[in-house]
Design a protein around this motif. Structure first.
Motif, PDB file in Angstrom:
ATOM      1  N   ARG A   1     -10.457  10.053  -0.751  1.00  0.00           N
ATOM      2  CA  ARG A   1     -10.437   8.392  -1.182  1.00  0.00           C
ATOM      3  C   ARG A   1     -10.707   7.687  -0.205  1.00  0.00           C
ATOM      4  O   ARG A   1      -9.904   7.702   0.985  1.00  0.00           O
ATOM      5  CB  ARG A   1      -9.327   8.406  -2.113  1.00  0.00           C
ATOM      6  CG  ARG A   1      -9.477   7.421  -3.174  1.00  0.00           C
ATOM      7  CD  ARG A   1      -8.153   7.468  -3.920  1.00  0.00           C
ATOM      8  NE  ARG A   1      -7.474   6.197  -3.951  1.00  0.00           N
ATOM      9  CZ  ARG A   1      -6.192   5.850  -4.368  1.00  0.00           C
ATOM     10  NH1 ARG A   1      -5.467   6.947  -4.854  1.00  0.00           N
ATOM     11  NH2 ARG A   1      -5.592   5.084  -4.105  1.00  0.00           N
TER      12      ARG A   1
ATOM     13  N   ARG B   1       3.068   1.570  -3.413  1.00  0.00           N
ATOM     14  CA  ARG B   1       2.264   2.374  -4.007  1.00  0.00           C
ATOM     15  C   ARG B   1       2.105   3.820  -4.155  1.00  0.00           C
ATOM     16  O   ARG B   1       1.972   4.548  -5.167  1.00  0.00           O
ATOM     17  CB  ARG B   1       0.927   1.490  -4.516  1.00  0.00           C
ATOM     18  CG  ARG B   1       0.239   1.607  -5.749  1.00  0.00           C
ATOM     19  CD  ARG B   1      -1.095   0.860  -6.039  1.00  0.00           C
ATOM     20  NE  ARG B   1      -0.780  -0.428  -5.255  1.00  0.00           N
ATOM     21  CZ  ARG B   1      -1.705  -1.186  -4.240  1.00  0.00           C
ATOM     22  NH1 ARG B   1      -2.615  -0.348  -4.042  1.00  0.00           N
ATOM     23  NH2 ARG B   1      -1.483  -2.293  -4.023  1.00  0.00           N
ATOM     24  N   THR B   2       1.601   4.164  -2.787  1.00  0.00           N
ATOM     25  CA  THR B   2       1.364   5.698  -2.655  1.00  0.00           C
ATOM     26  C   THR B   2       2.643   6.462  -2.761  1.00  0.00           C
ATOM     27  O   THR B   2       2.517   7.541  -3.671  1.00  0.00           O
ATOM     28  CB  THR B   2       1.066   5.532  -0.949  1.00  0.00           C
ATOM     29  OG1 THR B   2      -0.208   4.788  -0.752  1.00  0.00           O
ATOM     30  CG2 THR B   2       0.774   7.085  -0.642  1.00  0.00           C
TER      31      THR B   2
ATOM     32  N   LEU C   1       5.002   5.851  -4.921  1.00  0.00           N
ATOM     33  CA  LEU C   1       5.049   5.785  -6.353  1.00  0.00           C
ATOM     34  C   LEU C   1       4.449   6.769  -7.039  1.00  0.00           C
ATOM     35  O   LEU C   1       4.559   7.483  -8.152  1.00  0.00           O
ATOM     36  CB  LEU C   1       5.156   4.333  -7.282  1.00  0.00           C
ATOM     37  CG  LEU C   1       6.040   3.484  -6.735  1.00  0.00           C
ATOM     38  CD1 LEU C   1       5.953   2.018  -7.170  1.00  0.00           C
ATOM     39  CD2 LEU C   1       7.407   3.952  -7.342  1.00  0.00           C
ATOM     40  N   ASP C   2       2.957   6.929  -6.533  1.00  0.00           N
ATOM     41  CA  ASP C   2       2.144   7.877  -7.001  1.00  0.00           C
ATOM     42  C   ASP C   2       2.549   9.195  -6.686  1.00  0.00           C
ATOM     43  O   ASP C   2       2.311  10.029  -7.825  1.00  0.00           O
ATOM     44  CB  ASP C   2       0.528   7.415  -6.232  1.00  0.00           C
ATOM     45  CG  ASP C   2      -0.029   6.653  -6.877  1.00  0.00           C
ATOM     46  OD1 ASP C   2      -0.015   5.906  -7.938  1.00  0.00           O
ATOM     47  OD2 ASP C   2      -1.238   6.256  -6.256  1.00  0.00           O
ATOM     48  N   PHE C   3       2.946   9.389  -5.799  1.00  0.00           N
ATOM     49  CA  PHE C   3       3.430  10.870  -5.486  1.00  0.00           C
ATOM     50  C   PHE C   3       4.796  11.226  -6.440  1.00  0.00           C
ATOM     51  O   PHE C   3       4.571  12.073  -6.849  1.00  0.00           O
ATOM     52  CB  PHE C   3       3.906  11.130  -4.145  1.00  0.00           C
ATOM     53  CG  PHE C   3       2.779  11.315  -3.011  1.00  0.00           C
ATOM     54  CD1 PHE C   3       1.699  12.089  -3.125  1.00  0.00           C
ATOM     55  CD2 PHE C   3       2.604  10.534  -1.761  1.00  0.00           C
ATOM     56  CE1 PHE C   3       0.658  12.279  -2.445  1.00  0.00           C
ATOM     57  CE2 PHE C   3       1.537  10.723  -1.122  1.00  0.00           C
ATOM     58  CZ  PHE C   3       0.519  11.648  -1.213  1.00  0.00           C
TER      59      PHE C   3
ATOM     60  N   GLU D   1       5.080  10.400  -9.352  1.00  0.00           N
ATOM     61  CA  GLU D   1       4.558  10.279 -10.642  1.00  0.00           C
ATOM     62  C   GLU D   1       3.653  11.595 -10.944  1.00  0.00           C
ATOM     63  O   GLU D   1       3.687  12.247 -11.772  1.00  0.00           O
ATOM     64  CB  GLU D   1       3.938   9.300 -11.132  1.00  0.00           C
ATOM     65  CG  GLU D   1       4.609   7.996 -11.164  1.00  0.00           C
ATOM     66  CD  GLU D   1       4.137   6.656 -11.715  1.00  0.00           C
ATOM     67  OE1 GLU D   1       2.678   6.804 -11.637  1.00  0.00           O
ATOM     68  OE2 GLU D   1       4.473   5.603 -11.627  1.00  0.00           O
ATOM     69  N   THR D   2       3.356  12.329  -9.674  1.00  0.00           N
ATOM     70  CA  THR D   2       2.361  13.248  -9.710  1.00  0.00           C
ATOM     71  C   THR D   2       2.874  14.701  -9.100  1.00  0.00           C
ATOM     72  O   THR D   2       3.307  15.485  -9.931  1.00  0.00           O
ATOM     73  CB  THR D   2       0.889  12.874  -9.135  1.00  0.00           C
ATOM     74  OG1 THR D   2       1.354  12.573  -7.762  1.00  0.00           O
ATOM     75  CG2 THR D   2       0.093  11.880  -9.773  1.00  0.00           C
TER      76      THR D   2
ATOM     77  N   HIS E   1       0.858  -1.340   0.091  1.00  0.00           N
ATOM     78  CA  HIS E   1      -0.068  -0.012  -0.012  1.00  0.00           C
ATOM     79  C   HIS E   1       0.670   1.303   0.184  1.00  0.00           C
ATOM     80  O   HIS E   1       0.471   2.138  -0.636  1.00  0.00           O
ATOM     81  CB  HIS E   1      -0.861  -0.044   1.326  1.00  0.00           C
ATOM     82  CG  HIS E   1      -1.898   1.327   1.452  1.00  0.00           C
ATOM     83  ND1 HIS E   1      -2.633   1.758   0.680  1.00  0.00           N
ATOM     84  CD2 HIS E   1      -1.262   2.143   2.458  1.00  0.00           C
ATOM     85  CE1 HIS E   1      -3.197   2.758   1.500  1.00  0.00           C
ATOM     86  NE2 HIS E   1      -2.218   3.000   2.317  1.00  0.00           N
TER      87      HIS E   1
END
Ligand code: SAM
Ligand code: TMP
Ligand code: ZN
Length: 405
Positions: free
Chosen positions: A240, A83-84, A86-88, A90-91, A80
């Motif tokens: 979310r 993934r969190t 990696l999301d940051f 990328e964004t 979890h």
């Protein structure tokens, strides 16, 4: 009535869980005499609707060198947070020399991924033992509580943060005024403050009363978080729902007017209104369900005991302190609790004084029944303990109601 820790309004108590120990204070036999207790009760602010404890435990009693919770103990949570991160990456962390701060980085379960990507970061972690583990994983850690003064010091030294993230920690912080002034001082003008914590909507829907313990000072809803954010110049711009830890919400805050809120915000707010999450009658019904669970669980354990069955606990969670102490479950009803965390093993559970033993002991001699205190990790645990069920063992669950599976 006590005063709301955020707005000063009256806090109306709706659930009294009685005299409780520190939920993460696993004891050596020699420590039993000096054990600390406080009164655990929870209420709702009549003004801002924030659900909160009526008594505060000093933070140094909970978060210190020996704080035993290691976030990396669950493979689902490791995934979890990877993934969190990696999301940051990328964004929000794609500009020139981005900077991410985490509040309560624990053993580095999330920031290790940011560190490996070579991105500037800092984890605040007051508990020395887990902070050291994070450092060994290449994470830059400040062994301190995040609050206004420490946040300002980081702003001076490192400049503004693009992302301030926190998981399962903001609800642990009664001093929200200092925290949010710190976020205000440290966050870049268009930065985001993102935090995820157990969600009142799930707690009420599942009667997961064991989410109430010393460290969980607040039980957030979107409505109460919106009111809290507004007092400090922030706005909830996204939400979310997350399946982890029995149901959480991830709130994204930005400075008021800086970002356009997503439709998810209005949707969740409408759901909360439909669920009656701010209504006294709904919270009183929740409290009645909690008392019913206590009666059912104690009756079941006594019956199994009378029949000569063996029952052990699985997962020496902080949550289980609330259950065992509220229900009066001791080593007479649950002979030991199995747990993978070395810092908890060979100690006694807080208040109830049930011995904690390594998970290997469970596999070495299966009991007839295992009371799953770590019900939030049910899928992961039941998958790895399949042989227990094959051998005829049964799980006892108490959320959302007492049942044997
Ligand atoms: N973020 C991790 C996770 O989600 O698994 C750790 C959660 S753990 C339940 C809470 C952590 O917050 C502890 O490691 C504790 O030491 C830390 N903590 C408590 N108060 C804090 C504060 N004011 N600033 C930073 N960390 C804090
Ligand atoms: P938590 O519900 O606060 O995350 O705590 C979970 C506890 O359960 C923690 O002490 C670690 C333990 N645990 C096990 O013993 N085995 C497991 O497979 C998992 C996922 C957790
Ligand atoms: Zn209030």
């Amino acid at each position: 009535m006590t005063e709301c820790r955020i707005c000063g309004g009256g806090v109306e108590e709706f659930l009294d869980l009685g005299r409780q120990p520190l939920s993460d204070a696993f004891l050596r036999p020699a420590d039993v005499d000096g054990e600390f207790f406080y009164r655990l009760a929870v209420g709702r602010c009549v003004a801002c609707t924030m659900v909160q404890l009526t008594e505060e435990v000093p933070r140094e009693r909970m978060f210190h060198q020996d704080y035993p919770y290691h976030s990396s103990g669950s493979s689902v949570m490791r995934e979890h947070f990877t993934r969190t991160a990696l999301d940051f990456l990328e964004t929000e962390l794609t500009g020139a020399d981005p900077f991410m701060v985490e509040i309560g980085c624990n053993d580095g379960v999330l920031l290790r991924t940011v560190a490996e990507a070579g991105v500037r970061h800092l984890g605040f972690e007051p508990s020395g033992g887990v902070a050291q583990v994070a450092r060994e994983r290449g994470v830059r850690v400040r062994n301190d509580f995040f609050e206004e003064s420490t946040a300002r010091a980081v702003r001076e030294a490192d400049g503004p943060a693009d992302v301030i993230f926190s998981a399962n920690t903001i609800c642990h912080i009664p001093y929200i005024d200092s925290l949010l002034r710190g976020v205000d001082a440290l966050l870049a003008p268009n930065g985001i403050f993102v935090f995820e914590d157990p969600y009142l909507g799930d707690i009420v829907a599942k009667t997961s009363f064991d989410q109430v313990y010393d460290e969980h000072f607040y039980l957030f809803s979107l409505r109460s978080v919106q009111a809290m954010a507004a007092r400090f110049g922030f706005e909830v711009v996204d939400v979310r729902r997350l399946p982890v830890h029995g149901g959480e919400v991830r709130y994204t805050l930005a400075r008021t007017g800086a970002r356009q809120p997503t439709p998810a915000v209005a949707e969740l707010l409408a759901q909360e209104a439909a669920q009656g999450l701010a209504e006294p009658a709904v919270l009183e019904a929740f409290a009645s369900s909690v008392h019913r669970i206590r009666e059912d669980l104690v009756a079941l354990l006594r019956k199994l005991r009378a029949e000569g069955r063996t029952v052990v606990g699985y997962g020496a969670t902080a949550k289980s302190a609330t259950v065992t102490n509220f229900c009066g479950i001791g080593p007479d009803l649950v002979s030991y609790v199995a747990d993978t965390t070395p810092a908890k093993q060979h100690r006694l559970t807080p208040g109830a004084h049930i011995p904690v033993r390594p998970a290997e002991d469970f596999a070495a001699a299966y009991p007839d029944y295992a009371l799953l205190f770590a019900w939030n990790h049910a899928e992961e645990i039941m998958a790895k303990e399949q042989d227990f069920r094959t051998a005829g063992g049964r799980w006892i669950l108490y959320v959302p109601e007492v049942r044997v599976v």
